[in-house]
Design a protein around this motif. Structure first.
Motif, PDB file in Angstrom:
ATOM      1  N   HIS A   1     -34.821 -14.848  11.777  1.00  0.00           N
ATOM      2  CA  HIS A   1     -34.721 -13.983  10.602  1.00  0.00           C
ATOM      3  C   HIS A   1     -35.789 -14.371   9.576  1.00  0.00           C
ATOM      4  O   HIS A   1     -36.096 -15.540   9.412  1.00  0.00           O
ATOM      5  CB  HIS A   1     -33.339 -14.097   9.948  1.00  0.00           C
ATOM      6  CG  HIS A   1     -32.238 -13.658  10.839  1.00  0.00           C
ATOM      7  ND1 HIS A   1     -31.856 -12.342  10.967  1.00  0.00           N
ATOM      8  CD2 HIS A   1     -31.434 -14.356  11.673  1.00  0.00           C
ATOM      9  CE1 HIS A   1     -30.875 -12.254  11.830  1.00  0.00           C
ATOM     10  NE2 HIS A   1     -30.598 -13.464  12.281  1.00  0.00           N
ATOM     11  N   THR A   2     -36.316 -13.371   8.891  1.00  0.00           N
ATOM     12  CA  THR A   2     -37.253 -13.601   7.800  1.00  0.00           C
ATOM     13  C   THR A   2     -36.677 -12.970   6.543  1.00  0.00           C
ATOM     14  O   THR A   2     -36.228 -11.824   6.566  1.00  0.00           O
ATOM     15  CB  THR A   2     -38.637 -13.003   8.103  1.00  0.00           C
ATOM     16  OG1 THR A   2     -39.127 -13.579   9.312  1.00  0.00           O
ATOM     17  CG2 THR A   2     -39.618 -13.304   6.979  1.00  0.00           C
ATOM     18  N   TYR A   3     -36.679 -13.729   5.461  1.00  0.00           N
ATOM     19  CA  TYR A   3     -36.120 -13.282   4.187  1.00  0.00           C
ATOM     20  C   TYR A   3     -37.222 -13.263   3.136  1.00  0.00           C
ATOM     21  O   TYR A   3     -38.040 -14.169   3.073  1.00  0.00           O
ATOM     22  CB  TYR A   3     -35.006 -14.232   3.738  1.00  0.00           C
ATOM     23  CG  TYR A   3     -33.910 -14.379   4.753  1.00  0.00           C
ATOM     24  CD1 TYR A   3     -32.838 -13.495   4.767  1.00  0.00           C
ATOM     25  CD2 TYR A   3     -33.949 -15.382   5.709  1.00  0.00           C
ATOM     26  CE1 TYR A   3     -31.823 -13.613   5.712  1.00  0.00           C
ATOM     27  CE2 TYR A   3     -32.942 -15.509   6.655  1.00  0.00           C
ATOM     28  CZ  TYR A   3     -31.894 -14.628   6.656  1.00  0.00           C
ATOM     29  OH  TYR A   3     -30.901 -14.748   7.587  1.00  0.00           O
TER      30      TYR A   3
ATOM     31  N   THR B   1     -44.821  -0.817   4.260  1.00  0.00           N
ATOM     32  CA  THR B   1     -44.368  -0.034   5.418  1.00  0.00           C
ATOM     33  C   THR B   1     -44.751  -0.710   6.724  1.00  0.00           C
ATOM     34  O   THR B   1     -44.874  -0.058   7.745  1.00  0.00           O
ATOM     35  CB  THR B   1     -44.975   1.382   5.370  1.00  0.00           C
ATOM     36  OG1 THR B   1     -46.402   1.257   5.350  1.00  0.00           O
ATOM     37  CG2 THR B   1     -44.490   2.148   4.162  1.00  0.00           C
TER      38      THR B   1
ATOM     39  N   ASP C   1     -44.511  -3.477  10.045  1.00  0.00           N
ATOM     40  CA  ASP C   1     -43.543  -3.605  11.132  1.00  0.00           C
ATOM     41  C   ASP C   1     -42.608  -4.798  10.979  1.00  0.00           C
ATOM     42  O   ASP C   1     -41.678  -4.951  11.753  1.00  0.00           O
ATOM     43  CB  ASP C   1     -44.283  -3.735  12.471  1.00  0.00           C
ATOM     44  CG  ASP C   1     -45.012  -2.459  12.832  1.00  0.00           C
ATOM     45  OD1 ASP C   1     -44.595  -1.391  12.362  1.00  0.00           O
ATOM     46  OD2 ASP C   1     -46.001  -2.542  13.585  1.00  0.00           O
ATOM     47  N   LEU C   2     -42.864  -5.663   9.995  1.00  0.00           N
ATOM     48  CA  LEU C   2     -42.027  -6.844   9.821  1.00  0.00           C
ATOM     49  C   LEU C   2     -40.659  -6.453   9.281  1.00  0.00           C
ATOM     50  O   LEU C   2     -40.564  -5.676   8.336  1.00  0.00           O
ATOM     51  CB  LEU C   2     -42.682  -7.828   8.852  1.00  0.00           C
ATOM     52  CG  LEU C   2     -44.009  -8.424   9.285  1.00  0.00           C
ATOM     53  CD1 LEU C   2     -44.579  -9.286   8.170  1.00  0.00           C
ATOM     54  CD2 LEU C   2     -43.845  -9.242  10.541  1.00  0.00           C
ATOM     55  N   GLU C   3     -39.636  -6.994   9.889  1.00  0.00           N
ATOM     56  CA  GLU C   3     -38.285  -6.768   9.388  1.00  0.00           C
ATOM     57  C   GLU C   3     -37.909  -7.934   8.511  1.00  0.00           C
ATOM     58  O   GLU C   3     -37.768  -9.051   8.974  1.00  0.00           O
ATOM     59  CB  GLU C   3     -37.306  -6.628  10.548  1.00  0.00           C
ATOM     60  CG  GLU C   3     -37.491  -5.347  11.325  1.00  0.00           C
ATOM     61  CD  GLU C   3     -36.379  -5.147  12.334  1.00  0.00           C
ATOM     62  OE1 GLU C   3     -35.227  -5.545  12.045  1.00  0.00           O
ATOM     63  OE2 GLU C   3     -36.670  -4.609  13.396  1.00  0.00           O
ATOM     64  N   MET C   4     -37.778  -7.678   7.217  1.00  0.00           N
ATOM     65  CA  MET C   4     -37.426  -8.723   6.267  1.00  0.00           C
ATOM     66  C   MET C   4     -36.086  -8.387   5.643  1.00  0.00           C
ATOM     67  O   MET C   4     -35.824  -7.248   5.300  1.00  0.00           O
ATOM     68  CB  MET C   4     -38.488  -8.835   5.187  1.00  0.00           C
ATOM     69  CG  MET C   4     -39.841  -9.149   5.728  1.00  0.00           C
ATOM     70  SD  MET C   4     -40.567 -10.470   4.817  1.00  0.00           S
ATOM     71  CE  MET C   4     -42.187 -10.485   5.519  1.00  0.00           C
ATOM     72  N   GLU C   5     -35.275  -9.416   5.513  1.00  0.00           N
ATOM     73  CA  GLU C   5     -33.980  -9.257   4.870  1.00  0.00           C
ATOM     74  C   GLU C   5     -34.101  -9.722   3.427  1.00  0.00           C
ATOM     75  O   GLU C   5     -34.949 -10.543   3.092  1.00  0.00           O
ATOM     76  CB  GLU C   5     -32.931 -10.052   5.631  1.00  0.00           C
ATOM     77  CG  GLU C   5     -32.790  -9.551   7.073  1.00  0.00           C
ATOM     78  CD  GLU C   5     -31.789 -10.350   7.860  1.00  0.00           C
ATOM     79  OE1 GLU C   5     -30.677 -10.587   7.340  1.00  0.00           O
ATOM     80  OE2 GLU C   5     -32.117 -10.740   8.988  1.00  0.00           O
TER      81      GLU C   5
END
Length: 79
Positions: free
Chosen positions: A55-57, A65, A67-71
């Motif tokens: 996970h990346t926060y 916009t 492609d990285l999914e960050m929480e």
């Protein structure tokens, strides 16, 4: 109340640059970012993220916009 001792060391820097500090266990990652800026003498000049496992926060960025999914870092505590 639990307290964590954290040591930050910059890689690839000679002589070594490091800081050791204490934070409360219930500190959120967003607040930890503020603490890191202060203890390292930085001025919020770069993007940041915390990687924990897969996970990346980070701070939410509605303009990004990629492609990285960050929480959202403000929802995650150290403990």
């Amino acid at each position: 109340m639990n307290i964590y001792q954290i040591k930050i060391t910059l890689r690839h820097v000679e002589p070594p640059v490091w800081r050791r500090f204490l934070v409360k266990a219930d500190t959120r990652l967003g607040k930890l970012h503020d603490i890191l800026q202060n203890v390292m003498g930085w001025d919020y000049a770069h993007l940041h993220g915390f990687r924990i496992g897969h996970h990346t926060y980070s701070e939410p960025d509605l303009d990004f916009t990629g492609d990285l999914e960050m929480e959202n870092e403000s929802k995650v505590r150290l403990d």
